[in-house]
Design a protein around this motif. Structure first.
Motif, PDB file in Angstrom:
ATOM      1  N   ASN A  12      42.730  33.431  34.112  1.00 24.00           N
ATOM      2  CA  ASN A  12      41.927  33.787  35.276  1.00 24.00           C
ATOM      3  C   ASN A  12      42.712  34.696  36.203  1.00 24.00           C
ATOM      4  O   ASN A  12      43.929  34.569  36.331  1.00 24.00           O
ATOM      5  CB  ASN A  12      41.499  32.528  36.029  1.00 24.00           C
ATOM      6  N   THR A  14      41.955  37.295  39.996  1.00 26.52           N
ATOM      7  CA  THR A  14      41.049  37.916  40.953  1.00 26.52           C
ATOM      8  C   THR A  14      41.264  39.416  40.828  1.00 26.52           C
ATOM      9  O   THR A  14      42.387  39.905  41.000  1.00 26.52           O
ATOM     10  CB  THR A  14      41.337  37.445  42.390  1.00 26.52           C
ATOM     11  N   GLY A  19      37.957  46.582  40.648  1.00 21.30           N
ATOM     12  CA  GLY A  19      37.624  45.692  39.548  1.00 21.30           C
ATOM     13  C   GLY A  19      38.078  46.116  38.172  1.00 21.30           C
ATOM     14  O   GLY A  19      39.054  46.845  38.007  1.00 21.30           O
ATOM     15  N   ILE A  28      33.129  45.185  37.049  1.00 19.26           N
ATOM     16  CA  ILE A  28      32.899  43.857  37.604  1.00 19.26           C
ATOM     17  C   ILE A  28      34.086  43.493  38.484  1.00 19.26           C
ATOM     18  O   ILE A  28      35.217  43.928  38.235  1.00 19.26           O
ATOM     19  CB  ILE A  28      32.626  42.786  36.535  1.00 19.26           C
ATOM     20  N   THR A  29      33.808  42.731  39.529  1.00 18.02           N
ATOM     21  CA  THR A  29      34.826  42.407  40.530  1.00 18.02           C
ATOM     22  C   THR A  29      34.821  40.904  40.788  1.00 18.02           C
ATOM     23  O   THR A  29      33.986  40.177  40.275  1.00 18.02           O
ATOM     24  CB  THR A  29      34.538  43.151  41.848  1.00 18.02           C
ATOM     25  N   GLY A  30      35.744  40.463  41.600  1.00 18.20           N
ATOM     26  CA  GLY A  30      35.805  39.057  41.993  1.00 18.20           C
ATOM     27  C   GLY A  30      36.705  38.261  41.077  1.00 18.20           C
ATOM     28  O   GLY A  30      37.647  38.780  40.484  1.00 18.20           O
ATOM     29  N   ASP A  31      36.397  36.960  40.974  1.00 14.74           N
ATOM     30  CA  ASP A  31      37.182  36.067  40.126  1.00 14.74           C
ATOM     31  C   ASP A  31      36.740  36.234  38.680  1.00 14.74           C
ATOM     32  O   ASP A  31      35.568  36.028  38.362  1.00 14.74           O
ATOM     33  CB  ASP A  31      37.009  34.621  40.574  1.00 14.74           C
ATOM     34  N   LEU A  32      37.686  36.605  37.821  1.00 15.58           N
ATOM     35  CA  LEU A  32      37.383  36.922  36.426  1.00 15.58           C
ATOM     36  C   LEU A  32      38.163  36.026  35.480  1.00 15.58           C
ATOM     37  O   LEU A  32      39.275  35.609  35.783  1.00 15.58           O
ATOM     38  CB  LEU A  32      37.738  38.378  36.122  1.00 15.58           C
ATOM     39  N   GLN A  49      34.618  37.958  31.886  1.00 17.63           N
ATOM     40  CA  GLN A  49      33.427  37.400  32.508  1.00 17.63           C
ATOM     41  C   GLN A  49      33.742  37.048  33.955  1.00 17.63           C
ATOM     42  O   GLN A  49      34.906  36.886  34.321  1.00 17.63           O
ATOM     43  CB  GLN A  49      32.942  36.142  31.771  1.00 17.63           C
ATOM     44  N   HIS A  50      32.681  36.938  34.770  1.00 18.58           N
ATOM     45  CA  HIS A  50      32.866  36.318  36.074  1.00 18.58           C
ATOM     46  C   HIS A  50      33.184  34.857  35.774  1.00 18.58           C
ATOM     47  O   HIS A  50      32.486  34.219  34.976  1.00 18.58           O
ATOM     48  CB  HIS A  50      31.603  36.426  36.931  1.00 18.58           C
ATOM     49  N   THR A  51      34.230  34.329  36.367  1.00 13.91           N
ATOM     50  CA  THR A  51      34.662  32.970  36.072  1.00 13.91           C
ATOM     51  C   THR A  51      33.496  31.990  36.233  1.00 13.91           C
ATOM     52  O   THR A  51      32.832  31.987  37.262  1.00 13.91           O
ATOM     53  CB  THR A  51      35.849  32.578  36.972  1.00 13.91           C
ATOM     54  N   ALA A  53      30.709  32.030  34.484  1.00 13.38           N
ATOM     55  CA  ALA A  53      29.438  32.593  34.011  1.00 13.38           C
ATOM     56  C   ALA A  53      29.293  32.373  32.504  1.00 13.38           C
ATOM     57  O   ALA A  53      30.247  32.004  31.821  1.00 13.38           O
ATOM     58  CB  ALA A  53      29.369  34.084  34.334  1.00 13.38           C
TER      59      ALA A  53
END
Length: 92
Positions: A12, A14, A19, A28-32, A49-51, A53
């Motif tokens: 994982n 961020t 992104g 894609i951005t955020g927690d991955l 993936q988005h964590t 998802a």
């Protein structure tokens, strides 16, 4: 006795500003969550993936060869690239 190299790793991160760039949906951005998986023939598949998802996306530049077959070091390099952001792709 040597420990065998794993066939798949997941980690994982961020994503940094900008992104990570995917083939299917663009940035894609955020927690991955990033997964590297050794395929037959020595290539490595990198998905993200988005964590948490359900959907997984192909990181641009995947599949590719892991340097000297070192999946663990390669996976760490991919995570670092995503943490830097800037539309991160699979490092070459």
């Amino acid at each position: 006795m040597t420990t065998p190299e794993p066939e798949a790793l997941e980690g994982n991160v961020t994503a940094g500003p900008g992104g990570a760039m995917t083939a299917e949906v663009g940035v894609i951005t955020g927690d991955l969550t990033i997964r590297t998986h050794r395929q037959a023939g020595g290539l490595v598949d990198v998905t993200v993936q988005h964590t948490g998802a359900d959907e997984w996306y192909t990181l641009i530049g995947s599949p590719t060869a892991a340097p000297d077959g070192a999946l663990t070091g390669f996976h760490t390099t991919v995570l670092a690239a995503a943490a830097r952001g800037g539309g991160a792709e699979v490092p070459r």
